[in-house]
Structure formats: C-alpha cells, structure tokens
Design a protein around this motif. Structure first.
Motif, PDB file in Angstrom:
ATOM      1  N   MET A 299     -42.777  82.341 -89.261  1.00  0.00           N
ATOM      2  CA  MET A 299     -44.051  81.699 -89.577  1.00  0.00           C
ATOM      3  C   MET A 299     -44.551  80.887 -88.383  1.00  0.00           C
ATOM      4  SD  MET A 299     -43.346  80.536 -93.529  1.00  0.00           S
ATOM      5  CE  MET A 299     -44.940  79.774 -93.789  1.00  0.00           C
ATOM      6  N   TYR A 300     -43.621  80.192 -87.735  1.00  0.00           N
ATOM      7  CA  TYR A 300     -43.978  79.395 -86.556  1.00  0.00           C
ATOM      8  C   TYR A 300     -44.524  80.290 -85.443  1.00  0.00           C
ATOM      9  CZ  TYR A 300     -43.051  77.369 -81.975  1.00  0.00           C
ATOM     10  OH  TYR A 300     -43.166  76.980 -80.680  1.00  0.00           O
ATOM     11  N   ILE A 301     -43.836  81.399 -85.194  1.00  0.00           N
ATOM     12  CA  ILE A 301     -44.268  82.314 -84.129  1.00  0.00           C
ATOM     13  C   ILE A 301     -45.636  82.906 -84.450  1.00  0.00           C
ATOM     14  CG2 ILE A 301     -43.728  84.493 -82.971  1.00  0.00           C
ATOM     15  CD1 ILE A 301     -40.755  83.787 -83.352  1.00  0.00           C
ATOM     16  N   SER A 302     -45.859  83.269 -85.726  1.00  0.00           N
ATOM     17  CA  SER A 302     -47.139  83.852 -86.126  1.00  0.00           C
ATOM     18  C   SER A 302     -48.276  82.843 -86.013  1.00  0.00           C
ATOM     19  CB  SER A 302     -47.054  84.370 -87.563  1.00  0.00           C
ATOM     20  OG  SER A 302     -46.169  85.455 -87.648  1.00  0.00           O
ATOM     21  N   LEU A 303     -47.971  81.574 -86.263  1.00  0.00           N
ATOM     22  CA  LEU A 303     -49.011  80.538 -86.166  1.00  0.00           C
ATOM     23  C   LEU A 303     -49.413  80.268 -84.719  1.00  0.00           C
ATOM     24  CD1 LEU A 303     -48.227  77.674 -88.733  1.00  0.00           C
ATOM     25  CD2 LEU A 303     -50.342  78.993 -88.534  1.00  0.00           C
ATOM     26  N   THR A 304     -48.440  80.275 -83.823  1.00  0.00           N
ATOM     27  CA  THR A 304     -48.700  79.827 -82.450  1.00  0.00           C
ATOM     28  C   THR A 304     -49.047  80.959 -81.494  1.00  0.00           C
ATOM     29  OG1 THR A 304     -46.317  79.923 -81.997  1.00  0.00           O
ATOM     30  CG2 THR A 304     -47.233  77.788 -82.666  1.00  0.00           C
ATOM     31  N   ASN A 305     -48.718  82.213 -81.859  1.00  0.00           N
ATOM     32  CA  ASN A 305     -48.902  83.319 -80.925  1.00  0.00           C
ATOM     33  C   ASN A 305     -49.914  84.325 -81.460  1.00  0.00           C
ATOM     34  OD1 ASN A 305     -46.605  83.209 -78.643  1.00  0.00           O
ATOM     35  ND2 ASN A 305     -45.807  82.397 -80.558  1.00  0.00           N
ATOM     36  N   GLY A 306     -50.601  84.964 -80.542  1.00  0.00           N
ATOM     37  CA  GLY A 306     -51.594  85.967 -80.901  1.00  0.00           C
ATOM     38  C   GLY A 306     -52.592  86.122 -79.774  1.00  0.00           C
TER      39      GLY A 306
END
Length: 317
Positions: free
Chosen positions: A1-8
């Motif tokens: 969830m953290y990675i999906s929130l911060t990366n893109g």
C-alpha cells in the motif's frame, strides 16, 4: 500500500503523503492524486483480494477440491455476464444513472453468479451426491459459455461502451472511486462475518457426508448458506473489478501452508493473502509498462496459471 501510494507516474515522498492524509499540506495536486486516484484504487484492490480469498476458501471447503476457484468454476463468468448485460441495456446511460447504477451492479452480478452456480450444481450431481471432479469440468464448460455470452453482448454495444466492457471483462480496477467502494462494502461487512461464524462447518465438511449428518449437521442447508454467501461476495467483487481469476485458488493454499487446516484460521489469513496478491498485481499492472496500463486480471493470470499447473502436477503425484 505504501509503495502504491508513493510511486507511479507522479512520485511522492513519505512526508508529502502523510501531510496530505492528515490535511497538513494544502496542495490540490497531492489531494487529487491520493484521494481521487491512488487511495480508492488501493482500497478496492484490498477489498477485492480479501473477498475473493475468503470466497475461494469456502468453495474449496464445500467441494473438498483444492483446485476449485470461483473463476475456474465459472461463477465469476456468470456474474460478469450478468453485469455486461446490465451495461448493454443501460449503455450510454451509466453516467446518468450515477450512484443508483453502481449500487445495482452487484445485484445483477449476484443473479448471474447464482444462475452459474445452480447450473453447475445441477450438472455435477451424480447418484444424489456432488461429484467434485465433475464439478470442476462442468465449471470450466459453464464459464466458457458465459464468457462467450459476455463477448457476444459486448460486441453489440456502442464503441465507447464496448471499450469499457472489454477492459472490465479482463479484470481492471483502474476506474476505482469511493462510490464503488460503498457499493461493495456492505456485502463484505455482512457476508464475511457469516462465513467466519460458520468456519467450523468447513472443517466438518472435510469428513464423509454420512459422518457429518450423523452428528446433527444439516449438510445441504449449511452448504447452501455458505455457497450463497460466497457468491454474494464474488458478485460484489466482480461488479467493481471485473473477472479476476486465480486469487480464490492461490490464497487458500498459501494460507493452509502458513496456519494449518483449521478454517477459523485459514479464512482471515486467506483474505489477507488475497489482499496482498491483488495489491501487488495492481501495482505491476499500472507501472510495468507505464504510461500504458494493463488490466490487473491479466497480471494475476500470468501468476495464477503456472501455480494452477503446479497444483495439478502435485495432485497427480
């Protein structure tokens, strides 16, 4: 969830994410990205993964077949076909229907899932008992039939609706929003506790049916309640994410390897594993070929097909 929130496509730091979540920062860009795009998508991925993991555990427990899964058995396809029919009759009007249309989709999915499940059950009975091997073969056939129906109906749609239906059939949560979350959340809040309350029955169903009946369990009634609850969960998941297969196959197996054979332990762990699998698959789907995005159902299938073949070989040995 953290990675999906911060990366893109637009990277954010931890401080920016926390500041936006706590309303410390007043940057409309960050609020748009987190609250309108990333957070609803993460929540739906987690809820869909949990729902499919729990439903897959129930289906495997009822059928006593470790290869059973809502996608393989055709329940996903039945629910999906019903929702494609819903899209067809309301094509071009879905945006006008708004919240009402979104709330109606799980009901159509439930009807389609029930039709698929009842059809599969009808053809799977042999000598008054459920033949689990026949169940698997019948499910594959019924799923193919409903898949063909979905494709036929979608080809009759207008071009814009056809594109939406095609992406949705493949399994995608790119269009996630808070209304979708509200449409599926009541189903999970009601039906998951029902399944967990009856988890001990899934342990008993691993015994011979005559043994279970002899201790006073109304086998067919309890199986029907559990199956209806799992179909309701599957339908609510399919209504917001399309047909995502193999989560209900993989999650229970991984859960059993972690916590043993008691379903009161398997069910929550299977839900958590399902969450993790869909979140990972969704992150891969939106970043692997950025800026192009692929449906999350395709990513799950790439992982799930080899796992299914592994289980087949293991079962044969």
């Amino acid at each position: 969830m953290y990675i999906s929130l911060t990366n893109g496509a637009f990277d954010m730091t931890v401080g920016e994410v926390i500041g936006t979540l706590l309303r410390i920062h007043d940057d409309p860009r960050f609020e748009l990205i987190i609250f309108d795009f990333r957070l609803p998508r993460i929540v739906i991925a987690a809820l869909v993964g949990m729902g499919l993991g729990v439903a897959g555990t129930v289906i495997q427990g009822i059928t006593r077949n470790g290869l059973a899964d809502s996608g393989i058995l055709g329940i996903n396809a039945g629910a999906g076909a019903a929702i494609v029919v819903f899209m067809f009759f309301f094509q071009g009007q879905l945006s006008d229907l708004g919240t009402i249309g979104i709330m109606l989709q799980p009901l159509f999915g439930l009807a389609g899932g029930l039709v698929a499940a009842l059809t599969i059950y009808f053809f799977s009975f042999k000598g008054g008992r459920l033949d689990t091997e026949r169940l698997l073969l019948t499910g594959i056939a019924i799923g193919s039939g409903f898949g063909a129906l979905s494709l036929y109906v979608s080809l009759k749609m207008k071009s814009a609706d056809f594109e939406m239906a095609t992406v949705w059939i493949s399994g995608s949560i790119y269009n996630a929003n808070w209304i979708y979350i509200c449409s599926m959340l009541p189903w999970l809040l009601i039906l998951v506790p029902v399944i967990f309350h009856k988890a001990h029955l899934l342990d008993l169903f691993q015994l011979e049916e005559t043994t279970v009946t002899s201790i006073g369990v109304k086998v067919e009634r309890e199986k029907s309640i559990l199956l209806l609850a799992s179909i309701g969960i599957i339908s609510s998941c399919v209504s917001v994410s399309g047909s995502i297969s193999f989560i209900g196959l993989m999650a229970p197996h991984i859960a059993r390897s972690l916590v043993g054979t008691r379903h009161r332990s398997i069910i929550p762990v299977s839900g958590a594993v399902g969450m993790l699998l869909v979140l990972i698959a969704d992150f891969i789907a939106k970043t692997a070929f950025s800026p192009v995005e692929i449906p999350v159902g395709i990513v799950v299938s790439i992982i799930g097909v080899p796992y299914f073949l592994y289980l087949l070989v293991k079962r044969k040995q």
